[in-house]
Design a protein around this motif. Structure first.
Motif, PDB file in Angstrom:
ATOM      1  N   GLY A 195     -48.208 -40.194   0.648  1.00  0.00           N
ATOM      2  CA  GLY A 195     -49.317 -41.070   0.968  1.00  0.00           C
ATOM      3  C   GLY A 195     -50.314 -41.257  -0.150  1.00  0.00           C
ATOM      4  O   GLY A 195     -51.232 -42.060  -0.035  1.00  0.00           O
ATOM      5  N   ILE A 196     -50.153 -40.499  -1.224  1.00  0.00           N
ATOM      6  CA  ILE A 196     -51.029 -40.632  -2.389  1.00  0.00           C
ATOM      7  C   ILE A 196     -50.256 -41.257  -3.548  1.00  0.00           C
ATOM      8  O   ILE A 196     -50.651 -42.300  -4.076  1.00  0.00           O
ATOM      9  N   PRO A 254     -39.767 -43.589   5.322  1.00  0.00           N
ATOM     10  CA  PRO A 254     -38.565 -43.199   4.576  1.00  0.00           C
ATOM     11  C   PRO A 254     -38.662 -43.489   3.085  1.00  0.00           C
ATOM     12  O   PRO A 254     -37.777 -43.084   2.324  1.00  0.00           O
ATOM     13  N   LEU A 255     -39.742 -44.152   2.667  1.00  0.00           N
ATOM     14  CA  LEU A 255     -39.961 -44.401   1.235  1.00  0.00           C
ATOM     15  C   LEU A 255     -40.746 -43.255   0.591  1.00  0.00           C
ATOM     16  O   LEU A 255     -41.314 -43.398  -0.484  1.00  0.00           O
ATOM     17  N   CYS A 256     -40.773 -42.107   1.286  1.00  0.00           N
ATOM     18  CA  CYS A 256     -41.610 -40.984   0.844  1.00  0.00           C
ATOM     19  C   CYS A 256     -41.154 -40.363  -0.474  1.00  0.00           C
ATOM     20  O   CYS A 256     -41.914 -39.630  -1.106  1.00  0.00           O
ATOM     21  N   SER A 300     -43.492 -42.298  28.488  1.00  0.00           N
ATOM     22  CA  SER A 300     -43.279 -41.226  27.504  1.00  0.00           C
ATOM     23  C   SER A 300     -41.909 -40.572  27.609  1.00  0.00           C
ATOM     24  O   SER A 300     -41.555 -39.740  26.769  1.00  0.00           O
ATOM     25  N   ILE A 301     -41.125 -40.937  28.630  1.00  0.00           N
ATOM     26  CA  ILE A 301     -39.764 -40.397  28.706  1.00  0.00           C
ATOM     27  C   ILE A 301     -38.823 -41.167  27.781  1.00  0.00           C
ATOM     28  O   ILE A 301     -37.662 -40.791  27.613  1.00  0.00           O
ATOM     29  N   ASP A 302     -39.316 -42.244  27.185  1.00  0.00           N
ATOM     30  CA  ASP A 302     -38.503 -43.062  26.290  1.00  0.00           C
ATOM     31  C   ASP A 302     -38.931 -42.842  24.848  1.00  0.00           C
ATOM     32  O   ASP A 302     -40.067 -42.464  24.569  1.00  0.00           O
ATOM     33  N   THR A 303     -38.007 -43.048  23.946  1.00  0.00           N
ATOM     34  CA  THR A 303     -38.352 -43.126  22.535  1.00  0.00           C
ATOM     35  C   THR A 303     -37.407 -44.120  21.881  1.00  0.00           C
ATOM     36  O   THR A 303     -36.241 -44.223  22.274  1.00  0.00           O
ATOM     37  N   ILE A 304     -37.924 -44.897  20.956  1.00  0.00           N
ATOM     38  CA  ILE A 304     -37.117 -45.824  20.167  1.00  0.00           C
ATOM     39  C   ILE A 304     -37.361 -45.473  18.711  1.00  0.00           C
ATOM     40  O   ILE A 304     -38.493 -45.588  18.214  1.00  0.00           O
ATOM     41  N   PRO A 305     -36.338 -45.015  18.021  1.00  0.00           N
ATOM     42  CA  PRO A 305     -36.536 -44.593  16.625  1.00  0.00           C
ATOM     43  C   PRO A 305     -37.052 -45.732  15.755  1.00  0.00           C
ATOM     44  O   PRO A 305     -36.689 -46.895  15.942  1.00  0.00           O
ATOM     45  N   THR A 306     -37.901 -45.388  14.809  1.00  0.00           N
ATOM     46  CA  THR A 306     -38.463 -46.353  13.878  1.00  0.00           C
ATOM     47  C   THR A 306     -38.300 -45.828  12.449  1.00  0.00           C
ATOM     48  O   THR A 306     -37.928 -44.674  12.228  1.00  0.00           O
ATOM     49  N   SER A 307     -38.574 -46.691  11.507  1.00  0.00           N
ATOM     50  CA  SER A 307     -38.677 -46.313  10.105  1.00  0.00           C
ATOM     51  C   SER A 307     -37.433 -45.601   9.577  1.00  0.00           C
ATOM     52  O   SER A 307     -37.509 -44.514   9.003  1.00  0.00           O
ATOM     53  N   GLN A 308     -36.291 -46.237   9.801  1.00  0.00           N
ATOM     54  CA  GLN A 308     -35.011 -45.711   9.296  1.00  0.00           C
ATOM     55  C   GLN A 308     -34.772 -44.248   9.679  1.00  0.00           C
ATOM     56  O   GLN A 308     -34.314 -43.440   8.881  1.00  0.00           O
ATOM     57  N   LEU A 309     -35.131 -43.946  10.936  1.00  0.00           N
ATOM     58  CA  LEU A 309     -34.938 -42.610  11.522  1.00  0.00           C
ATOM     59  C   LEU A 309     -35.839 -41.525  10.939  1.00  0.00           C
ATOM     60  O   LEU A 309     -35.735 -40.363  11.329  1.00  0.00           O
ATOM     61  N   GLN A 310     -36.737 -41.894  10.027  1.00  0.00           N
ATOM     62  CA  GLN A 310     -37.727 -40.920   9.569  1.00  0.00           C
ATOM     63  C   GLN A 310     -38.637 -40.554  10.739  1.00  0.00           C
ATOM     64  O   GLN A 310     -39.027 -39.400  10.897  1.00  0.00           O
ATOM     65  N   GLU A 311     -38.963 -41.556  11.527  1.00  0.00           N
ATOM     66  CA  GLU A 311     -39.798 -41.361  12.721  1.00  0.00           C
ATOM     67  C   GLU A 311     -38.894 -41.582  13.927  1.00  0.00           C
ATOM     68  O   GLU A 311     -38.938 -42.617  14.593  1.00  0.00           O
ATOM     69  N   ASP A 312     -38.044 -40.588  14.189  1.00  0.00           N
ATOM     70  CA  ASP A 312     -36.964 -40.750  15.158  1.00  0.00           C
ATOM     71  C   ASP A 312     -37.352 -40.378  16.583  1.00  0.00           C
ATOM     72  O   ASP A 312     -36.539 -40.514  17.503  1.00  0.00           O
ATOM     73  N   HIS A 313     -38.566 -39.897  16.779  1.00  0.00           N
ATOM     74  CA  HIS A 313     -39.055 -39.600  18.126  1.00  0.00           C
ATOM     75  C   HIS A 313     -40.530 -39.978  18.203  1.00  0.00           C
ATOM     76  O   HIS A 313     -41.350 -39.454  17.437  1.00  0.00           O
TER      77      HIS A 313
END
Length: 509
Positions: free
Chosen positions: A61-62, A68-70, A408-421
């Protein structure tokens, strides 16, 4: 609202802020400033980020990309550009803007995260947030677009856009371009420093603001339900047994005693339980007889939500966090909104049930029992009376039951699975708002039905505590002598209810 210069100044300190204290700052906005120790903490964190930013290592972040571009390194001469583009690219909210009070609440809760000094944001950026608040220039935030983890990225980006001269703001109730307002105020758009864009968007301050608003609104509706149930009990000539203190002393749920205590005070002096048209066995339907137990369960759930949301609002919600005293940068999950999402979903179930039992009492009052005419029509047959308002309540209760399914029982992965929950706490918050709107209408229908039943219940002497409510209500919604447009009466009843919620909440336990 008074002119900004005339308002008192309140310092943001390190204290724990209750939900009521935060809402009070929104209801009557003072000027805000930072307590000296808070300013020192924020400055120390910003100076630490400034010191480590040039180092030859990945500092998320800096000097890296996001998500996923970390692992993509960003050169020093583009670090400010990175933060600017972060805000611009993440402002993807859709839908109608949230009310100004929610934007203000989000600003407040964001300030409570910044005050710890762990976000790495500069005093200059925090001061601009304070400047906007103090000048009553409030960012416009589209309602939808957060998944409630990785921070409320989209809505918080909209909240932060005015700092860089972009986005929309509310001024004197009008929505206008932030850039034009900054120019008129003589404020230059900020050039963001390392981490500042991410600090502004990370965290779940948006869903916590929505949650705070919903918890306080729920508490008022819960107390109003006790009073309206008290009216229905009299209209239906119920027994006086099921709310007696001696009965509820046998339970280890203090909330039941609180509801029963409200009913005792509300019904003292009424003769409803002595009328011959009541149930001879004193065995009333559950929607009346079990009101203390059901209303108490709703109270317990709301109390749980209040505790969780209060802790969340006062916690640090961001990533990464910087600890200058330990010379550490720590990446973690303080951007995940699962606690708030769970609390909101649980509260949605409870408030759906509050509307459910209210509609059941309405149905009973229309059933032609206990000496009451069918559908509370003085001349049933040619008149339908209050038959169809109950249909409206039934439709709203059905909608609530669908909306009470947890998001909250659902999750849809985002950010190329970096944020998978993710928590989906935004959906939890939006649907709770709708449930509360519906609950308000359902209680308003019970209110108008109960008052009509009281007026038609021969021999009834209403309690002194409720007699004034009935008389006051009749000034807004007249006695139904013959069929008329019921939609108007429902809206009038809802307006009356809304206008009394805060007073009733103060008067009842």
């Amino acid at each position: 609202m008074s002119a900004a210069a005339d308002r008192p100044t309140v310092e943001i300190s390190t204290d724990f802020y209750s939900l009521d204290a935060l809402m009070a700052l929104v209801d009557e906005p003072p000027r805000l400033a930072l307590a000296p120790e808070v300013a020192e903490r924020i400055d120390a964190g910003a100076r630490y980020v400034e010191r480590i930013a040039p180092q030859d290592r990945h500092i998320y972040g800096i000097n890296t990309g996001f998500g996923p571009l970390c692992e993509t390194r960003i050169p020093a001469d583009r670090m400010s550009e990175l933060q600017h583009k972060h805000l611009v690219s993440h402002a993807c909210g859709v839908g109608e803007p949230v009310p100004e009070r929610v934007s203000r609440l989000a600003m407040l809760v964001k300030l409570l995260t910044f005050r710890a000094g762990y976000s790495g944001i500069s005093l200059e950026a925090v001061q601009r947030v304070l400047d906007l608040w103090n000048a009553d220039v409030i960012p416009v935030v589209p309602k939808k677009g957060t998944v409630g983890a990785s921070g409320d990225l989209a809505p918080l980006a909209h909240l932060a856009l005015p700092l860089i001269g972009l986005g929309k703001v509310r001024v004197d109730g009008r929505i206008t371009d932030a850039g034009a307002v900054l120019e008129a105020m003589g404020w230059k758009p900020l050039r963001l420093k390392p981490k500042e864009g991410l600090a502004l968007t990370n965290g779940v301050q948006y869903i916590n603001a929505l949650a705070l608003d919903s918890v306080l609104r729920s508490e008022r509706l819960i107390k109003a339900a006790d009073l309206i149930a008290g009216l229905s009990i009299q209209g239906f000539s119920c027994a006086d047994t099921f709310y007696q203190p001696i009965l509820h002393a046998t339970s280890l749920h203090p909330e039941r005693s609180a509801v029963a205590g409200n009913l005792v005070r509300l019904l003292d002096g009424s003769n409803h339980h002595t009328l011959p048209q009541g149930n001879a066995a004193r065995e009333d339907p559950y929607s009346f007889r079990c009101a203390p137990q059901v209303h108490a369960a709703v109270r317990q759930t709301c109390g749980f939500a209040r505790d969780i949301v209060g802790r969340e609002c006062n916690s640090v919600s961001d990533n990464p966090l910087f600890f200058p005293e330990h010379d550490q940068v720590i990446l973690g999950g303080n951007l995940h909104g699962e606690s708030t999402a769970f609390a909101l979903d649980f509260l949605a179930i409870a408030m759906s049930e509050l509307a459910n039992i209210s509609e059941r009492r309405t149905y009973q009052l229309l059933s032609g029992q206990h000496g009451l005419p069918d559908f509370l029509a003085p001349e049933p047959g040619v008149d339908s009376g209050l038959m169809i308002p109950q249909y409206t309540s039934a439709a709203l209760v059905n909608e609530n039951k669908v909306l009470a399914t947890p998001a909250s029982i659902d999750t849809i992965p985002t950010s190329q699975l970096q944020e998978d929950h993710v928590s989906m706490g935004g959906t939890s918050a939006y649907k709770l708002w709708t449930i509360l709107d519906n609950c308000e209408y359902v209680l308003a229908v019970e209110l108008m039905t109960a008052v009509q039943a009281i007026d038609l219940n021969q021999g009834l002497r209403p309690s002194p505590a409720t007699r004034g409510v009935v008389a006051e209500f009749r000034q807004e919604v007249g006695f139904l002598r013959e069929d008329r447009l019921q939609a108007d009466d429902i809206e009038k009843s809802r307006r009356y209810l809304r206008g009394r919620l805060r007073t009733w909440a103060k008067d009842l336990d």
